[in-house]
Design a protein around this motif. Structure first.
Motif, short mmCIF file in Angstrom:
data_model
loop_
_atom_site.label_atom_id
_atom_site.label_comp_id
_atom_site.label_asym_id
_atom_site.label_seq_id
_atom_site.Cartn_x
_atom_site.Cartn_y
_atom_site.Cartn_z
N UNK A 145 -6.26 14.88 1.69
CA UNK A 145 -6.13 13.44 1.47
C UNK A 145 -4.77 12.90 1.89
N UNK A 146 -4.79 11.65 2.33
CA UNK A 146 -3.57 10.93 2.60
C UNK A 146 -3.03 10.32 1.32
N UNK A 147 -1.87 9.63 1.40
CA UNK A 147 -1.24 9.04 0.21
C UNK A 147 -1.95 7.79 -0.31
N UNK A 148 -2.83 7.23 0.52
CA UNK A 148 -3.57 6.06 0.08
C UNK A 148 -2.92 4.74 0.47
N UNK B 144 -7.04 1.56 -4.86
CA UNK B 144 -6.35 2.51 -4.00
C UNK B 144 -7.40 3.06 -3.04
N UNK C 292 -8.32 5.72 -0.28
CA UNK C 292 -7.88 7.04 0.16
C UNK C 292 -8.70 7.51 1.35
#
Lengths: 110, 112
Positions: free
Chosen positions: B103-106, B88, B90
């Motif tokens: 952070x974004x959702x990845x 993942x 990120x």
């Protein structure tokens, strides 16, 4: 390599109970942050505590920082099933490079 | 204010291919950092950009590279993909150094 070690690795509690997670780190820090992650999704920022602070509160969260012991703790009071997630501490060394701990998996049973 | 967005959300590639991941920071944020998360190694810092300049780099091979554009959007590229690159990825943005990172959702990358 990881700067932080979290304890316990996993924690299971009932709704309404308090959950305490601990984080230890190795080097001097500028600040320490706690994040929550649900099932391999993005990280949600919970709270930031600076190196000159000893305790901070945000809603049901209470964070303490002991720079002499290089440790921090996150307390979640009156836990809910929705608090089920992995919790990470992260430290920075005066840059934007966060070094994350290994995480604590919290399971809250209804 | 919109959060950090990452595209694509899921990606499947084969060994030897290359991949480019994109990250759009929160409006006004000039710092973008990238992290890799795997079950074995946990969350590891890849690199950080500020005003189109790489300021910090983690301990990853040269196959991992990135860049930041003048609008603060960032891309990371992984060339010659290996099975171990499955992870993942990120992206996080912040207003300034040592500020809170959001952070974004990845992007979940699977290498077959």
């Amino acid at each position: 390599s990881q700067q932080g070690e979290e304890d316990p690795q996993a924690l299971s509690i009932q709704e309404g109970e308090n959950a305490t997670m601990n984080c230890s780190y190795k080097t001097s820090i500028n600040n320490l942050q706690w994040y929550r992650q649900n099932s391999g999704r993005g990280l949600v920022h919970l709270i930031l505590i600076r190196s000159n602070e000893r305790e901070k509160h945000s809603g049901r969260l209470r964070v303490t920082l002991d720079t002499s012991k290089k440790s921090s703790s996150l307390l979640i009071t009156a836990s809910r099933a929705a608090d089920t997630a992995s919790y990470f501490c992260a430290t920075d060394l005066n840059t934007d490079k966060l070094i994350f701990g290994t995480g604590t998996r919290l399971q809250v049973f209804p | 204010k919109a959060g950090v967005t990452q595209t694509p959300r899921y990606l499947i590639k084969t060994r030897g291919q290359q991949v480019t991941l994109s990250c759009s920071p929160i409006s006004g944020h000039r710092s973008v950092s990238w992290y890799q998360q795997t079950p074995g190694q946990g969350l590891q810092f890849l690199f950080e950009y500020f005003s189109e300049t790489q300021r910090n780099k983690g301990n990853f091979p040269g196959r991992f590279s990135g860049r930041q554009f003048s609008n603060s959007r960032s891309e990371m590229n992984v060339s010659t993909l290996e099975l171990g690159d499955s992870a993942l990825y990120l992206c996080a943005s912040s207003l300034a150094e040592t500020d809170t990172q959001y952070f974004g959702p990845g992007t979940r990358l699977t290498v077959l």
